[in-house]
Write an enzyme that holds these catalytic residues in place. Structure first.
Site, short mmCIF file in Angstrom:
data_model
loop_
_atom_site.label_atom_id
_atom_site.label_comp_id
_atom_site.label_asym_id
_atom_site.label_seq_id
_atom_site.Cartn_x
_atom_site.Cartn_y
_atom_site.Cartn_z
N HIS A 177 0.84 -1.21 0.00
CA HIS A 177 0.00 0.00 0.00
C HIS A 177 0.87 1.25 0.00
CE1 HIS A 177 -3.30 2.66 1.64
NE2 HIS A 177 -2.23 3.29 2.11
N GLU A 178 1.87 1.29 0.86
CA GLU A 178 2.72 2.48 0.95
C GLU A 178 3.54 2.68 -0.33
OE1 GLU A 178 2.41 4.68 3.15
OE2 GLU A 178 1.02 3.49 4.36
N HIS A 228 1.82 4.48 -3.13
CA HIS A 228 1.90 5.94 -3.09
C HIS A 228 3.14 6.43 -3.83
CE1 HIS A 228 -1.50 6.33 -0.52
NE2 HIS A 228 -0.93 5.84 0.57
N GLU A 247 -5.97 6.97 -0.76
CA GLU A 247 -5.88 5.83 0.14
C GLU A 247 -6.65 4.64 -0.42
OE1 GLU A 247 -3.90 5.54 2.64
OE2 GLU A 247 -3.22 7.60 2.47
#
Length: 302
Positions: free
Chosen positions: A144-145, A148, A218
């Site tokens: 997930h990070e 970004h 997100e």
């Protein structure tokens, strides 16, 4: 030769929202600076130097400032083999260069990514997160990070947030440089008196735009991380576990983490009445779990 695009699923919706947010915030910023330059003609060099200098400093040093503020400390593969191993596997899946890896000594279970590009990226996990998650859950959070980083929305969020805050800074410069010398009957003086109001409007609109973008990014990171790893259930488990553990963290620790909520995997709120719940940087847990459940159902179809 430029490097090929990563294997993270592209998100046109995110790209459109990032461009739109930057355009509207930039337009607000230009209008505000234009008003200041028109009214405070004698102070325009100071306004340009300060605003331009702050913008350049924020763009080039934002990753270091954020990492320092959140207590991130870079670690080697020997110091954190499991964390490095998880990031190595994600980099191989995504065909991305490996970011710098860091750990923040905090009991708040969370993770974040900073950096204006893949070359300057840093991915950090807290000791509280590493202690609580299983390996598959940790990989989901780190994927997930790194989404970004792949989508470069960290840099967009940093710049967008900064332009809003800068509205307040240049207002102080305007008041210091011209308000004290203005006369109430002078039309210019009346306009100068309106500058704080104009600045407040710019800041409020910038805040709302960045919050809207943050909530979408997100959901986008959850979606692309789940598709990349093929294990949406692991990310859903991590989300549920981390969100549940937040209630057990001391209020003082949550207050320290709250200013950086826009960067975190899960927001840290010091109380249920926090303003962040009304204008949150993150979608609700239910929205995130519903999206992951749909992805899981799609992946399980023959």
């Amino acid at each position: 030769m430029p490097r090929a695009r990563s294997r993270y699923a592209p998100d046109r919706g995110l790209t459109t929202r990032m461009v739109s947010t930057m355009f509207f915030i930039g337009l607000l910023y230009v209008v505000l600076v234009g008003v200041l330059l028109a009214v405070l003609r004698g102070s325009w060099p100071i306004i340009l130097i300060i605003t331009g200098g702050l913008f350049v400093a924020q763009f080039w040093f934002s990753d270091r400032i954020a990492a320092y503020g959140m207590g991130a400390r870079e670690v080697t593969p020997e110091q954190a083999p499991e964390l490095h191993g998880a990031i190595d596997r994600i980099c191989a899946l995504a065909d991305m260069p490996k970011p710098r890896v860091a750990i923040a000594r905090s009991d708040v279970p969370n993770a974040f990514a900073t950096g204006r590009s893949e070359r300057t990226a840093l991915v950090c996990a807290t000791t509280g997160l590493l202690r609580r998650l299983e390996p598959e859950e940790l990989e989901g959070v780190l994927a997930h990070e790194m989404s970004h980083v792949a989508h470069r929305d960290v840099a967009v969020m940093t710049i967008a947030s900064f332009l809003g805050v800068l509205a307040g800074v240049i207002t102080r410069v305007a008041l210091w440089g011209g308000f004290a010398r203005s006369r109430g009957n002078d039309p210019a003086g009346i306009i100068v008196m309106l500058i704080p109001l104009i600045s407040a409007v710019v800041y409020a609109l910038s805040f709302l735009l960045t919050r809207l973008l943050s909530r979408y990014r997100e959901l986008s990171a959850d979606r692309t991380a789940a598709l990349l790893t093929g294990r949406p259930s692991a990310l859903a488990s991590a989300l549920t576990k981390v969100s549940g553990q937040m209630a057990r963290i001391p209020t003082e620790d949550l207050r320290k983490a709250e200013p950086y909520n826009a960067f975190y995997f899960v927001p840290a709120f010091s109380s249920k009445e926090s303003l962040g719940r009304l204008l949150s940087s993150h979608p609700t847990l239910e929205q995130r779990l519903d999206q992951l459940a749909r992805i899981s159902a799609d992946l399980s179809r023959p």
